[in-house]
Design a protein around this motif. Structure first.
Motif, PDB file in Angstrom:
ATOM      1  N   GLN A  62       0.915  -1.385  -0.067  1.00 30.88           N
ATOM      2  CA  GLN A  62      -0.009  -0.122  -0.077  1.00 30.88           C
ATOM      3  C   GLN A  62       0.964   1.361  -0.054  1.00 30.88           C
ATOM      4  OE1 GLN A  62      -3.433  -0.014  -0.016  1.00 30.88           O
ATOM      5  NE2 GLN A  62      -3.265   2.350  -0.358  1.00 30.88           N
ATOM      6  N   ASP A  63       0.397   2.348  -0.830  1.00 28.67           N
ATOM      7  CA  ASP A  63       1.276   3.570  -0.794  1.00 28.67           C
ATOM      8  C   ASP A  63       1.375   4.226   0.467  1.00 28.67           C
ATOM      9  OD1 ASP A  63       1.575   3.001  -3.346  1.00 28.67           O
ATOM     10  OD2 ASP A  63      -0.047   4.593  -4.066  1.00 28.67           O
ATOM     11  N   PHE A  70       8.049  -0.285  -1.539  1.00 26.90           N
ATOM     12  CA  PHE A  70       8.697  -1.509  -2.117  1.00 26.90           C
ATOM     13  C   PHE A  70       9.555  -2.342  -0.888  1.00 26.90           C
ATOM     14  CE2 PHE A  70       8.036   1.175  -5.628  1.00 26.90           C
ATOM     15  CZ  PHE A  70       7.558   0.277  -6.647  1.00 26.90           C
ATOM     16  N   LEU A  71       9.353  -3.596  -1.238  1.00 27.53           N
ATOM     17  CA  LEU A  71      10.201  -4.278   0.064  1.00 27.53           C
ATOM     18  C   LEU A  71      10.802  -5.592  -0.619  1.00 27.53           C
ATOM     19  CD1 LEU A  71       6.916  -4.619   2.284  1.00 27.53           C
ATOM     20  CD2 LEU A  71       8.720  -3.154   2.841  1.00 27.53           C
ATOM     21  N   HIS A 150       3.929  -3.487 -15.781  1.00 27.13           N
ATOM     22  CA  HIS A 150       4.401  -3.697 -14.081  1.00 27.13           C
ATOM     23  C   HIS A 150       3.707  -2.581 -13.482  1.00 27.13           C
ATOM     24  CE1 HIS A 150       7.223  -7.004 -13.018  1.00 27.13           C
ATOM     25  NE2 HIS A 150       7.363  -6.928 -14.678  1.00 27.13           N
ATOM     26  N   GLN A 151       3.892  -1.093 -13.938  1.00 32.65           N
ATOM     27  CA  GLN A 151       3.230  -0.065 -13.256  1.00 32.65           C
ATOM     28  C   GLN A 151       1.675  -0.108 -13.188  1.00 32.65           C
ATOM     29  OE1 GLN A 151       5.188   3.716 -13.782  1.00 32.65           O
ATOM     30  NE2 GLN A 151       6.575   2.912 -14.736  1.00 32.65           N
ATOM     31  N   CYS A 152       1.079  -0.598 -14.381  1.00 30.82           N
ATOM     32  CA  CYS A 152      -0.323  -0.773 -14.555  1.00 30.82           C
ATOM     33  C   CYS A 152      -0.690  -1.595 -13.459  1.00 30.82           C
ATOM     34  CB  CYS A 152      -0.513  -1.121 -15.981  1.00 30.82           C
ATOM     35  SG  CYS A 152      -0.446   0.253 -17.242  1.00 30.82           S
ATOM     36  N   LEU A 153      -0.262  -2.553 -13.562  1.00 29.67           N
ATOM     37  CA  LEU A 153      -0.512  -3.912 -12.482  1.00 29.67           C
ATOM     38  C   LEU A 153      -0.443  -3.456 -11.227  1.00 29.67           C
ATOM     39  CD1 LEU A 153       0.590  -6.936 -14.893  1.00 29.67           C
ATOM     40  CD2 LEU A 153      -1.924  -6.189 -14.434  1.00 29.67           C
ATOM     41  N   ARG A 154       0.775  -2.949 -10.911  1.00 24.11           N
ATOM     42  CA  ARG A 154       0.634  -2.318  -9.470  1.00 24.11           C
ATOM     43  C   ARG A 154      -0.468  -1.513  -8.846  1.00 24.11           C
ATOM     44  NH1 ARG A 154       6.378  -1.697 -10.753  1.00 24.11           N
ATOM     45  NH2 ARG A 154       6.333   0.562 -10.389  1.00 24.11           N
TER      46      ARG A 154
END
Length: 465
Positions: A62-63, A70-71, A150-154
């Motif tokens: 979650q933002d 990111f982890l 990747h960005q869209c799916l995130r």
């Protein structure tokens, strides 16, 4: 859009470590492919783009204050494992896994958005054709498109988790730092039940739960504590996720099992003194093949075509810092109003409503005109069985990519200079997801070199060199 739920088996392990290790499996191949590409570039200094590509190997969550989180694998594991209620049972699932799998048509819509975003940033059909003429240029395009996917799916995964939280229709505490102690809570509950009995309000009364909460809040306030509640949101969840690009056929897949059986029969027939060639040919013709590659399906075979999907590991409990007050939430719970920790609570999860909402979220975010919906499928299923029938505005500019590409590509090709791109008209802003990508200095230099080289060859040829 297909979403499935998998329950954690506490008999195997109390930790999610095995799951996060499994989800890290694509990192090695992705790193190797990218490193091989970067070896062809003279300037190996780490650029913003390099750092962005590295994020694909990390888990996301979650933002935090509109910033992406990111982890690494160890931190992701610890985040889930540490979020446990003091009331947790040893043999109770501690987390659940959501598999988010876009359909072929949905992936195609994302591909079109990626193409539109690149075009808005200065890489249109002409530039794409020029870059595609060399192996390194084509690889750069692939890397940029993949990163946008990747960005869209995130971003979509965060929408799914928002819908997930809302679907429980649960309450969480407003002030978790000022909750009653165990002794105080027992006193509050006892006095609340006694007062309700005096008011002759029993558990069968429709307003019992609401009145129970009101009196508890009042009793807690008298002790200087706060038991007021608010509706649970995605910010109250504890989850990690990973975008994956590949899938392989498993040993228990239907096609794998059927092919294995047929191949055993073929081998048996071929070993006979007089093999039945006609029957063997028929069996071979009936073997299942991958629809994209045409290869015979077997265990471990990589599936053809785009296989983007997301795995989410979500804790069973909300993120209340007081372990005694963590709420238990399960997407596999069918019942609605029930008792939890001595209090009336709505603990069920309406999967029908959830599946409809996550499709709607995809359609709204990516401007997708859906033809085959979950609701339509469900209605058809009922007929067959005889039963009755957020938009986040992007804040990053595309100028990092658009200006150098526009200046260099159009200057080199002799094309008329375009008007300055306006980020307010960017596709990402219209659709409301966090694009653009950070684009690269090094791959950008490669793009320019590739285009210039192609133009030079064309010029030389025209002059007869």
């Amino acid at each position: 859009m297909h979403i499935s739920f998998t329950r954690h088996d506490p008999d195997i392990s109390q930790s999610c470590k095995a799951v996060t290790e499994y989800l890290d499996k694509e990192n090695t191949s992705r790193e190797r492919e990218y490193e091989e590409f970067m070896e062809d570039i003279e300037n190996q200094a780490l650029s913003d783009f390099d750092k962005q590509i590295e994020l694909q190997n990390l888990f996301f969550s979650q933002d935090d204050n509109e910033q992406e989180v990111f982890l690494n694998q160890n931190s992701a594991t610890d985040l889930i494992d540490a979020n446990v209620s003091s009331r947790a049972k040893e043999r109770e699932s501690k987390f659940f896994i959501l598999n988010i799998s876009p359909s072929k048509d949905e992936l195609q819509q994302l591909n079109e958005i990626v193409g539109a975003e690149l075009k808005a940033a200065g890489i249109g059909e002409k530039e794409t054709q020029l870059l595609s003429q060399s192996e390194s240029g084509a690889k750069q395009l692939e890397i940029m498109r993949n990163d946008l996917m990747h960005q869209c799916l995130r971003e979509y995964t965060k929408d799914v988790m928002r819908d997930y939280a809302q679907n429980f229709n649960r309450k969480v505490y407003n002030n978790p730092g000022n909750l009653p102690t165990q002794k105080e809570e027992k006193q509050i509950n006892s006095e609340t039940r006694k007062e309700l009995a005096e008011m002759k309000i029993d558990r069968k009364d429709p307003g019992y739960a609401q009145k129970y909460q009101e009196i508890r809040e009042q009793k807690a306030a008298e002790l200087g504590r706060d038991l007021s509640v608010r509706k649970m949101t995605e910010k109250d969840l504890v989850w990690i996720a990973k975008v994956e690009e590949k899938r392989t056929y498993k040993g228990n897949d239907k096609w794998v099992i059927e092919n294995r059986k047929a191949q055993r029969e073929i081998k048996k027939l071929e070993a006979e003194d007089k093999p039945d060639r006609e029957k063997i040919a028929l069996l071979k013709a009936q073997l299942h093949t991958d629809r994209t590659t045409g290869e015979i399906v077997r265990e471990g075979l990589k599936k053809g075509g785009q296989q983007y999907h997301v795995h989410v590991v979500v804790s069973r409990y909300d993120n209340c810092p007081n372990a005694r007050y963590k709420g238990s939430i399960s997407p596999l719970a069918h019942h609605r109003n029930s008792r939890m920790a001595g209090k009336i609570a709505q603990v069920g999860f309406d999967r029908d409503s959830f599946f409809k909402k996550i499709e709607q979220s995809f359609d709204e975010r990516f401007k997708y005109e859906r033809r085959d919906s979950y609701e339509k499928f469900n209605e058809q299923k009922k007929l067959r069985t005889g039963k009755n029938t957020r938009t986040r505005h992007a804040t990053k500019a595309v100028s990092v990519l658009s200006k150098p590409v526009r200046d260099e590509l159009y200057k080199a090709s002799g094309a008329e200079e375009l008007q300055k791109l306006d980020v307010r008209n960017a596709v990402s802003r219209e659709l409301g997801f966090r694009v653009p990508l950070s684009i690269p200095k090094t791959p950008l230099q490669l793009a320019t070199q590739t285009v210039r080289s192609a133009i030079a060859k064309i010029t030389d040829t025209s002059k007869g060199y």
